[in-house]
Design a protein around this motif. Structure first.
Motif, PDB file in Angstrom:
ATOM      1  N   ASP A   1      -3.916  -4.097 -18.359  1.00  0.00           N
ATOM      2  CA  ASP A   1      -2.871  -4.678 -17.505  1.00  0.00           C
ATOM      3  C   ASP A   1      -1.983  -3.599 -16.904  1.00  0.00           C
ATOM      4  OD1 ASP A   1      -3.681  -7.286 -17.832  1.00  0.00           O
ATOM      5  OD2 ASP A   1      -2.367  -7.654 -19.553  1.00  0.00           O
ATOM      6  N   LEU A   2      -1.708  -2.564 -17.688  1.00  0.00           N
ATOM      7  CA  LEU A   2      -0.850  -1.502 -17.165  1.00  0.00           C
ATOM      8  C   LEU A   2      -1.478  -0.859 -15.931  1.00  0.00           C
ATOM      9  CD1 LEU A   2       0.584   0.304 -20.338  1.00  0.00           C
ATOM     10  CD2 LEU A   2       1.709  -1.338 -18.837  1.00  0.00           C
ATOM     11  N   MET A   3      -2.775  -0.603 -16.001  1.00  0.00           N
ATOM     12  CA  MET A   3      -3.445  -0.032 -14.824  1.00  0.00           C
ATOM     13  C   MET A   3      -3.412  -1.027 -13.670  1.00  0.00           C
ATOM     14  SD  MET A   3      -6.640   2.321 -16.130  1.00  0.00           S
ATOM     15  CE  MET A   3      -7.626   1.036 -16.867  1.00  0.00           C
ATOM     16  N   ALA A   4      -3.564  -2.306 -13.982  1.00  0.00           N
ATOM     17  CA  ALA A   4      -3.531  -3.316 -12.923  1.00  0.00           C
ATOM     18  C   ALA A   4      -2.161  -3.340 -12.251  1.00  0.00           C
ATOM     19  CB  ALA A   4      -3.868  -4.691 -13.511  1.00  0.00           C
ATOM     20  N   ILE A   5      -1.129  -3.192 -13.041  1.00  0.00           N
ATOM     21  CA  ILE A   5       0.227  -3.192 -12.492  1.00  0.00           C
ATOM     22  C   ILE A   5       0.442  -1.943 -11.625  1.00  0.00           C
ATOM     23  CG2 ILE A   5       2.687  -3.058 -13.079  1.00  0.00           C
ATOM     24  CD1 ILE A   5       2.004  -4.715 -15.610  1.00  0.00           C
ATOM     25  N   GLY A   6      -0.052  -0.821 -12.113  1.00  0.00           N
ATOM     26  CA  GLY A   6       0.040   0.412 -11.332  1.00  0.00           C
ATOM     27  C   GLY A   6      -0.718   0.293 -10.020  1.00  0.00           C
ATOM     28  N   ALA A   7      -1.904  -0.318 -10.088  1.00  0.00           N
ATOM     29  CA  ALA A   7      -2.713  -0.491  -8.884  1.00  0.00           C
ATOM     30  C   ALA A   7      -1.989  -1.403  -7.893  1.00  0.00           C
ATOM     31  CB  ALA A   7      -4.072  -1.077  -9.252  1.00  0.00           C
ATOM     32  N   THR A   8      -1.364  -2.437  -8.414  1.00  0.00           N
ATOM     33  CA  THR A   8      -0.619  -3.372  -7.572  1.00  0.00           C
ATOM     34  C   THR A   8       0.473  -2.644  -6.806  1.00  0.00           C
ATOM     35  OG1 THR A   8      -1.028  -5.174  -9.109  1.00  0.00           O
ATOM     36  CG2 THR A   8       0.804  -5.463  -7.560  1.00  0.00           C
ATOM     37  N   LYS A   9       1.168  -1.769  -7.517  1.00  0.00           N
ATOM     38  CA  LYS A   9       2.235  -1.030  -6.858  1.00  0.00           C
ATOM     39  C   LYS A   9       1.685  -0.171  -5.722  1.00  0.00           C
ATOM     40  CE  LYS A   9       6.123   2.015  -7.638  1.00  0.00           C
ATOM     41  NZ  LYS A   9       6.571   3.191  -8.414  1.00  0.00           N
ATOM     42  N   ALA A  10       0.556   0.489  -5.996  1.00  0.00           N
ATOM     43  CA  ALA A  10      -0.053   1.338  -4.970  1.00  0.00           C
ATOM     44  C   ALA A  10      -0.418   0.507  -3.743  1.00  0.00           C
ATOM     45  CB  ALA A  10      -1.283   2.040  -5.543  1.00  0.00           C
ATOM     46  N   ILE A  11      -0.960  -0.669  -3.985  1.00  0.00           N
ATOM     47  CA  ILE A  11      -1.362  -1.543  -2.875  1.00  0.00           C
ATOM     48  C   ILE A  11      -0.142  -1.972  -2.055  1.00  0.00           C
ATOM     49  CG2 ILE A  11      -2.384  -3.784  -2.283  1.00  0.00           C
ATOM     50  CD1 ILE A  11      -4.068  -3.441  -4.919  1.00  0.00           C
ATOM     51  N   LEU A  12       0.899  -2.416  -2.754  1.00  0.00           N
ATOM     52  CA  LEU A  12       2.108  -2.876  -2.071  1.00  0.00           C
ATOM     53  C   LEU A  12       2.745  -1.738  -1.276  1.00  0.00           C
ATOM     54  CD1 LEU A  12       3.707  -5.081  -4.894  1.00  0.00           C
ATOM     55  CD2 LEU A  12       2.446  -5.859  -2.877  1.00  0.00           C
ATOM     56  N   GLU A  13       2.771  -0.567  -1.871  1.00  0.00           N
ATOM     57  CA  GLU A  13       3.364   0.573  -1.186  1.00  0.00           C
ATOM     58  C   GLU A  13       2.630   0.930   0.100  1.00  0.00           C
ATOM     59  OE1 GLU A  13       5.447   3.175  -4.773  1.00  0.00           O
ATOM     60  OE2 GLU A  13       3.806   4.025  -3.599  1.00  0.00           O
ATOM     61  N   SER A  14       1.327   0.650   0.089  1.00  0.00           N
ATOM     62  CA  SER A  14       0.536   0.999   1.276  1.00  0.00           C
ATOM     63  C   SER A  14       0.736  -0.026   2.394  1.00  0.00           C
ATOM     64  CB  SER A  14      -0.942   1.070   0.908  1.00  0.00           C
ATOM     65  OG  SER A  14      -1.476  -0.233   0.812  1.00  0.00           O
ATOM     66  N   GLY A  15       1.567  -1.006   2.112  1.00  0.00           N
ATOM     67  CA  GLY A  15       1.836  -1.994   3.145  1.00  0.00           C
ATOM     68  C   GLY A  15       0.946  -3.224   3.061  1.00  0.00           C
ATOM     69  N   LEU A  16      -0.009  -3.190   2.165  1.00  0.00           N
ATOM     70  CA  LEU A  16      -0.879  -4.354   2.000  1.00  0.00           C
ATOM     71  C   LEU A  16      -0.241  -5.337   1.030  1.00  0.00           C
ATOM     72  CD1 LEU A  16      -4.319  -2.523   1.736  1.00  0.00           C
ATOM     73  CD2 LEU A  16      -3.422  -3.816   3.697  1.00  0.00           C
ATOM     74  N   ASN A  17      -0.733  -6.538   1.037  1.00  0.00           N
ATOM     75  CA  ASN A  17      -0.173  -7.559   0.156  1.00  0.00           C
ATOM     76  C   ASN A  17      -1.149  -7.910  -0.971  1.00  0.00           C
ATOM     77  OD1 ASN A  17       0.003 -10.688  -0.494  1.00  0.00           O
ATOM     78  ND2 ASN A  17       2.056  -9.997   0.075  1.00  0.00           N
ATOM     79  N   VAL A  18      -0.577  -8.209  -2.131  1.00  0.00           N
ATOM     80  CA  VAL A  18      -1.344  -8.740  -3.260  1.00  0.00           C
ATOM     81  C   VAL A  18      -0.869 -10.170  -3.439  1.00  0.00           C
ATOM     82  CG1 VAL A  18      -1.766  -8.602  -5.732  1.00  0.00           C
ATOM     83  CG2 VAL A  18      -1.508  -6.486  -4.407  1.00  0.00           C
ATOM     84  N   PRO A  19      -1.728 -11.155  -3.340  1.00  0.00           N
ATOM     85  CA  PRO A  19      -3.195 -11.069  -3.270  1.00  0.00           C
ATOM     86  C   PRO A  19      -3.770 -11.244  -1.859  1.00  0.00           C
ATOM     87  CG  PRO A  19      -2.566 -13.285  -3.820  1.00  0.00           C
ATOM     88  CD  PRO A  19      -1.286 -12.526  -3.578  1.00  0.00           C
ATOM     89  N   LYS A  20      -2.925 -11.360  -0.858  1.00  0.00           N
ATOM     90  CA  LYS A  20      -3.456 -11.677   0.478  1.00  0.00           C
ATOM     91  C   LYS A  20      -4.540 -10.707   0.919  1.00  0.00           C
ATOM     92  CE  LYS A  20       0.117 -14.357   2.812  1.00  0.00           C
ATOM     93  NZ  LYS A  20       1.505 -13.898   2.573  1.00  0.00           N
TER      94      LYS A  20
END
Lengths: 340, 340
Positions: free
Chosen positions: B254-273
DNA sequence: CTGAAAGCGCTTACAG
DNA sequence: CTGAAAGCGCTTACAG
């Protein structure tokens, strides 16, 4: 496998068991010759002293009891780590009890139980009552508090050894920083109203800073949670129902700050664009959040380490310079807070 | 305060110390009359047996050693809670050692140290090597593994007692569920490549599900982290640099998933869209995230509880039905995952 | 400096 | 059923 005892060592070294014991304990008054022979025998036999037998005679267990509020709480687990590392370095073992969901009465039970198993006790995050103090005193058991609340029943007659931060000043500093960023409409999410320690002191610190800047405190924005994520979330939901929305929410735990952030985001508002969020504690969870939660960092590892150092001094009757240690806090302003 | 011993109790009750001991230990062959008198004396004197003295003779400490990988990791802390609760219920104490940042060699040291302090050992989240096994066997020390990796050096000759989930099946089930949601472009973030346990098994499970559905696995999307938040973040950053972006990222913590989520959001993309995220473990941190992280829930509390039950059975030489216990995992599909 | 002995507080055969 | 005694593996005065 037969266990090898000091007797075996003594026999092999050709000395008395008393002498062998003296060597083992690094005591003086043993001739160099015999000392070496004993050391060799210990080596050859791969002898390991029996901790239990040692304790029985010496009345020292080299165990430290740790009574902690909730090990799954990341705040405490880091304090615990500091404490455990320090204990290991000094050759003490940790005997652990989690108080989670147990009533305060259980402490008496635990203390009796502990009596012969540990040399001293560290309480982390629990509430110090005079009853507990009496218990410890009766058993002649040294104890240290870390990040703990002192119950009103405890008078100053009792000698208390503790480690904590200055909660009032920490909240005061944080509030000043937020005000410095231009915020006036600040909501405060506290712990339980009956919590006489951090909730009380941090509230005072907050009010002091607000008052000094001539800012009126909105009573509806002084809210009570229970330090948990869920309470931060639901308290924030309530705040968002009001006519006016604060520009800043200061929660006195990071978990509540994270919960509040979620409530804000769910309502369609942005953090920090519409509402800034400030937490307290400095746990990793805040850094993992998006946006990263600003916070008041408590030196958790150091808190545990100092508590352990203190209990060992007490156990070994070394001099203690300061019974009450106040550690420094630091502010970490991160993405969740915006300058107005 | 003078400590009261069994001798005092016996004298007060007017019986021999042996009889008093028998009453204390609830043994048969004591007349009702004397039993009562001893019980009364114990009550009157507020007698508490000395655990150390008991241990010396009985060779039982009623302590369980717990060697854990990292107590500040929320996954382990919950396992620990389950274990601690079970131990307390059975009147055992926990003697705790954190392995954090210690080399494997330290284990030998710890084991010798533990020898006379505990009756058995539970290893949580560490790697079982044949060396450790030999150590335990030499000391005749029972041990149980929970959520642990088995090193290649361990042969099937060694009797292993353990509690875990079926990692391969869990990853297989999760992947199937994601495919069922319409995802084909799935990136996988694993633990260290040399981890022969969860990383290896979960990779197999993932590949099996993908292959069964005839989906080509994009080798560039099989990535290795170290279970931590930071590694999830940086691995995801790399993935986002590619020409093609996956619609789903499955991280095995889960920790890696949370880290990955942050990276995605920072790149301007949306989770889960734009990108869905799935984790593994079922720790609270995932629920605190916004959006809430979908995950494979491991029964952590139960894992600790069972491990403790097992070690107690081993210590008390009760029959053990199944040496290796496989617990059920469950899928939790939450906001971080979108149906395509 | 050093060995023999007592004792820490229990438990457990051993007789009776 | 029950008491006296030995002993668990050490440490620590006590003599020498």
């Amino acid at each position: 496998m037969k266990t090898i005892t000091l007797k075996d060592v003594a026999k092999k070294a050709g000395v008395g068991v008393g002498t062998a014991s003296r060597v083992l304990n690094n005591q003086a008054h043993v001739s160099e010759d015999k000392r070496q022979r004993v050391l060799d025998a210990i080596e050859a036999l791969n002898y390991k002293p029996d901790a239990i037998a040692r304790s029985l005679k010496s009345k020292k267990t080299r165990n430290i009891g740790v009574i902690l509020n909730d090990i799954t709480n990341p705040f405490y687990s880091k304090v615990f780590r500091g404490l455990e590392t320090e204990a290991k370095a000094s050759d003490y073992s940790i005997v652990f009890v989690d108080l989670f969901l147990q009533d305060e009465d259980a402490i008496g039970e635990i203390l009796s139980f502990y009596r012969s198993k540990v040399d001293g006790i560290i309480f982390i995050g629990s509430t110090v009552t005079s009853e507990i103090l009496d218990h410890c005193q009766k058993f002649d058991m040294p104890f240290v508090y870390a990040s703990a609340s002192i119950d009103a029943s405890v008078t100053s007659q009792n000698m208390i050894y503790s480690v904590d931060i200055d909660n009032e000043k920490a909240a005061y500093d944080a509030t000043n920083a937020l005000i410095g960023l231009g915020h006036k409409d600040i909501a405060l999410i506290l712990g339980p109203i009956e919590d006489k320690n951090s909730t009380y002191s941090r509230k005072i610190g907050f009010e002091k800073a607000m008052t000094e800047h001539g800012i009126t405190i909105e009573e509806d924005w002084i809210c009570y949670g229970d330090f948990s994520y869920d309470s931060g979330y639901s308290v924030m939901k309530e705040i968002l129902k009001g006519d006016k929305i604060p520009t800043m929410v200061f929660a006195i735990s990071d978990l509540m700050a994270i919960g509040a952030t979620k409530a804000i985001l769910e309502s369609g508002l942005n953090v920090p664009k519409n509402v800034s969020v400030m937490g307290f504690d400095g746990i990793k969870n805040g850094e993992y959040n998006y946006p990263e939660i600003s916070t008041v960092v408590q030196p958790r590892y150091e808190m545990g380490r100092m508590a352990c150092e203190k209990i060992i001094s007490l156990i070994e009757k070394k001099e203690i310079k300061e019974p009450v240690t106040i550690l420094e806090h630091t502010l970490a302003l991160r993405a969740s807070v915006k300058k107005l």
